[in-house]
Enzyme design. Sequence first.
Site, PDB file in Angstrom:
ATOM      1  CG  HIS A   9      -0.189   0.038   2.531  1.00 12.33           C
ATOM      2  ND1 HIS A   9       0.331   1.199   3.058  1.00 12.33           N
ATOM      3  CD2 HIS A   9       0.120  -0.942   3.404  1.00 12.33           C
ATOM      4  CE1 HIS A   9       0.927   0.939   4.201  1.00 12.33           C
ATOM      5  NE2 HIS A   9       0.823  -0.360   4.437  1.00 12.33           N
ATOM      6  NE  ARG A  60      -1.744  -0.223   6.638  1.00  9.84           N
ATOM      7  CZ  ARG A  60      -2.267  -0.836   7.684  1.00  9.84           C
ATOM      8  NH1 ARG A  60      -3.489  -0.515   8.115  1.00  9.84           N
ATOM      9  NH2 ARG A  60      -1.589  -1.788   8.324  1.00  9.84           N
ATOM     10  CD  GLU A  87       2.218  -4.925   8.076  1.00 10.99           C
ATOM     11  OE1 GLU A  87       2.565  -6.128   7.944  1.00 10.99           O
ATOM     12  OE2 GLU A  87       2.841  -3.976   7.571  1.00 10.99           O
ATOM     13  CG  ASN A 184       5.827  -7.294   8.314  1.00 11.80           C
ATOM     14  OD1 ASN A 184       6.963  -7.746   8.268  1.00 11.80           O
ATOM     15  ND2 ASN A 184       5.541  -6.154   8.929  1.00 11.80           N
TER      16      ASN A 184
END
Length: 247
Positions: A9, A60, A87, A184
């Site tokens: 993002h 996001r 995430e 991640n």
Amino acid sequence: MYKLVLIRHGESTWNLENRFTGWTDVELTPTGVSQAQQAGRLLKEGGYEFDIAYTSVLKRAIWTLWHALDQMDRTWLPVAHSWRLNERHYGALQGLNKGDMAKQYGDAQVLIWRRSYDTPPPALEADDPRGQRQDVRYAKLDAEQVPLTECLKDTVARVLPFWNDSIAPAILSGKRVLIAAHGNSIRAMVKYLDGISDADIVNLNIPNGVPLVYELDADLKPIRSYYLGDAEAVAKAAAAVANQGKA
């Protein structure tokens, strides 16, 4: 040969404020919107086409995907959302400033929290208002599936089932796949695809809003991978990510 495109993002409000974000659902900044739009322009200029897109349930990433597709005039493409692409959960660090934590605990400890493979940050309490167990978007999940903290190893463990059950079959069926996700969750996929060791994964940083292209063979093993755009700018963006956790 198959192609897969991954996009982290664009810059979020908490990226700008240098805060640990995790599963907190924050907005893109104007810079983040511009990064997402530029990603779409690069894909359009490169002649990339897609049949399906995947993203997380955090806005996001959702907005990044939408802005990129808008630049390609492909907002009508089918999009699959999954919490498994969220995430990594940063536990009790969520909302805290990375630089402040580095001053308090040292750069080395913050690097472990941010980048080590199997050391999670301190966990949230189950009733902490920063948690997500009461969030309606996770209502169908078992409580233990909504983490109170995660290390990258935990993130890999939830991302790979979605890769194996949804993304890989789509690619093998001939669909051209675009994924907009997070630093991640993308590191988890890159670790798997490239066979990066637990020790070496600490050095991998994913820049915001830059398309990462994988060319894959018939067994979905990488032939090569590369970022679109100016190589020097991409390297500077990745270095900026690496420096976020320093005092």
